[in-house]
Design an enzyme around this catalytic site. Structure first.
Site, PDB file in Angstrom:
ATOM      1  N   LYS A   1     -33.339 -36.240  48.889  1.00  0.00           N
ATOM      2  CA  LYS A   1     -34.098 -35.993  50.119  1.00  0.00           C
ATOM      3  C   LYS A   1     -33.385 -36.587  51.330  1.00  0.00           C
ATOM      4  CE  LYS A   1     -37.995 -37.977  48.727  1.00  0.00           C
ATOM      5  NZ  LYS A   1     -37.584 -38.435  47.381  1.00  0.00           N
TER       6      LYS A   1
ATOM      7  N   ARG B   1     -46.819 -38.717  50.402  1.00  0.00           N
ATOM      8  CA  ARG B   1     -46.622 -38.975  48.979  1.00  0.00           C
ATOM      9  C   ARG B   1     -47.945 -38.953  48.224  1.00  0.00           C
ATOM     10  NH1 ARG B   1     -41.453 -41.963  49.700  1.00  0.00           N
ATOM     11  NH2 ARG B   1     -40.531 -42.527  47.717  1.00  0.00           N
TER      12      ARG B   1
ATOM     13  N   ARG C   1     -26.085 -45.075  43.612  1.00  0.00           N
ATOM     14  CA  ARG C   1     -26.053 -44.759  45.044  1.00  0.00           C
ATOM     15  C   ARG C   1     -26.011 -45.995  45.943  1.00  0.00           C
ATOM     16  NH1 ARG C   1     -32.051 -42.178  46.312  1.00  0.00           N
ATOM     17  NH2 ARG C   1     -33.183 -44.144  46.200  1.00  0.00           N
TER      18      ARG C   1
ATOM     19  N   ARG D   1     -29.925 -50.579  47.393  1.00  0.00           N
ATOM     20  CA  ARG D   1     -31.340 -50.927  47.497  1.00  0.00           C
ATOM     21  C   ARG D   1     -31.823 -51.758  46.312  1.00  0.00           C
ATOM     22  NH1 ARG D   1     -34.437 -45.456  49.012  1.00  0.00           N
ATOM     23  NH2 ARG D   1     -35.935 -46.474  47.631  1.00  0.00           N
TER      24      ARG D   1
ATOM     25  N   ARG E   1     -40.967 -45.787  39.686  1.00  0.00           N
ATOM     26  CA  ARG E   1     -40.976 -44.900  40.863  1.00  0.00           C
ATOM     27  C   ARG E   1     -41.141 -43.444  40.443  1.00  0.00           C
ATOM     28  NH1 ARG E   1     -35.659 -46.505  43.615  1.00  0.00           N
ATOM     29  NH2 ARG E   1     -36.227 -44.962  45.170  1.00  0.00           N
TER      30      ARG E   1
END
Ligand code: AMP
Length: 227
Positions: free
Chosen positions: A23, A98, A137, A171, A182
Site C-alpha cells: 500500500k 481499517r 523491508r 519498523r 497484524r
C-alpha cells in the site's frame, strides 16, 4: 454540469490490503504521478508516538503488539490531517479505514465537504508471502522511500536512491512475531471493508503478487478511469 465544465472535486482513493501488500509503495507512486497526497494513518501514528503526544502514548503499546489503535484516536488524527491545506488537491488513504466504524466516519467526513470516494482499491496477496515481504523491508528515514532486501534494494547499500540519505529505518512492528497478529487483525477487522465498498459500487481489485511496476501500471489505469 454542461459538457465543457471540469469536475474539480479532489479525488479520494482508498488502498485496502493486508500489511505488506504494498500500500505504501503504491501510494507513493500514485502521489508522484497524479499529484495526490498520501495519507498514512500508520505514519501519522508513528509520528505521534515519536512526538510523545497523548494519542501517541496511548497508541504505542497497541502498535507494538500488532493490534489496531482505537477508532476514536485514529479518526481524530485523520480528521485533523484532512483539514490541512495540502490535502485539498486529493488524497490516497493508505491504511485507513481499517474498521467499519472508521469507514462510516470517513463517509460522514466526506459528506461534510461534498466529496466522494472515487475508488477503494483492494490489493490482493497471499498471507504466506506477506511475512517474507514485511521482514525484509525498510524505509529511508529522510524522505520516506520504501526498500526491500530482496525485491527493491537501493543501488548503493544502505543509501537512499532518491535523496542520498544513509538513515535507513526498520519498523519495530515488522518483527515476525508481530506480523502474524497484524495479519489476524486485518482479516478480522479490515477485510470486511472489501464487501462494504463493493456495496457502494467503488471497489476495484488488483493482483498485488507481481512486480511493483506492473502493479503500479494497473493502479494508475484505475486512477485515470475514476478521476
Ligand atoms: P501501518 O503503517 O498502516 O501498517 O500501521 C501500523 C500500525 O498502526 C498498525 O498495525 C496499527 O497498530 C496502527 N494503525 C494504522 N492505521 C490504523 C487504523 N486506521 N486503525 C487502527 N490502527 C491503525
Amino acid at each position: 454540469m454542461d459538457g465543457t465544465a471540469v469536475d474539480t472535486t479532489p479525488a479520494v482513493l482508498i488502498l485496502l490490503g493486508p500489511p505488506g501488500a504494498g500500500k505504501g509503495t503504491q501510494a507513493r507512486l500514485l502521489e508522484d504521478q497524479f499529484g495526490l497526497v498520501q495519507l498514512s494513518t500508520g505514519d501519522l501514528l508513528r509520528a505521534a508516538v515519536a512526538a510523545g503526544t497523548e494519542a501517541g502514548k496511548a497508541a504505542k503499546a497497541v502498535m507494538e503488539a500488532g493490534d489496531l489503535v482505537s477508532d476514536e484516536i485514529v479518526i481524530a488524527i485523520l480528521r485533523d490531517r484532512l483539514g490541512d491545506a495540502d490535502v485539498q488537491r486529493g488524497v490516497i488513504l493508505d491504511g485507513f479505514p481499517r474498521t467499519t466504524v472508521q469507514a462510516e466516519a470517513l463517509d460522514a467526513l466526506l459528506a461534510e465537504t461534498g466529496q466522494k470516494i472515487n475508488a477503494a482499491i483492494s490489493l490482493e496477496v497471499d498471507d504466506a508471502e506477506m511475512v517474507t515481504r514485511i521482514s525484509g523491508r525498510f524505509t529511508c528515514g529522510a524522505c520516506g522511500e520504501g526498500y526491500h532486501d530482496t525485491f527493491k534494494a537501493p543501488a548503493k547499500p544502505e543509501t537512499c536512491d532518491k535523496c542520498g540519505s544513509t538513515n535507513m529505518v526498520r519498523r519495530a512492528d515488522d518483527k515476525a512475531e508481530t506480523v502474524g497478529q497484524r495479519l489476524e487483525a486485518y482479516h478480522a477487522q479490515t477485510a470486511p471493508l472489501i464487501a462494504y465498498y463493493e456495496g457502494k459500487g467503488v471497489l476495484q481489485t488488483v493482483d498485488a503478487m507481481g512486480q511493483i511496476d506492473n502493479i503500479a501500471g494497473a493502479m494508475a489505469q484505475i486512477v485515470r478511469d475514476v478521476k
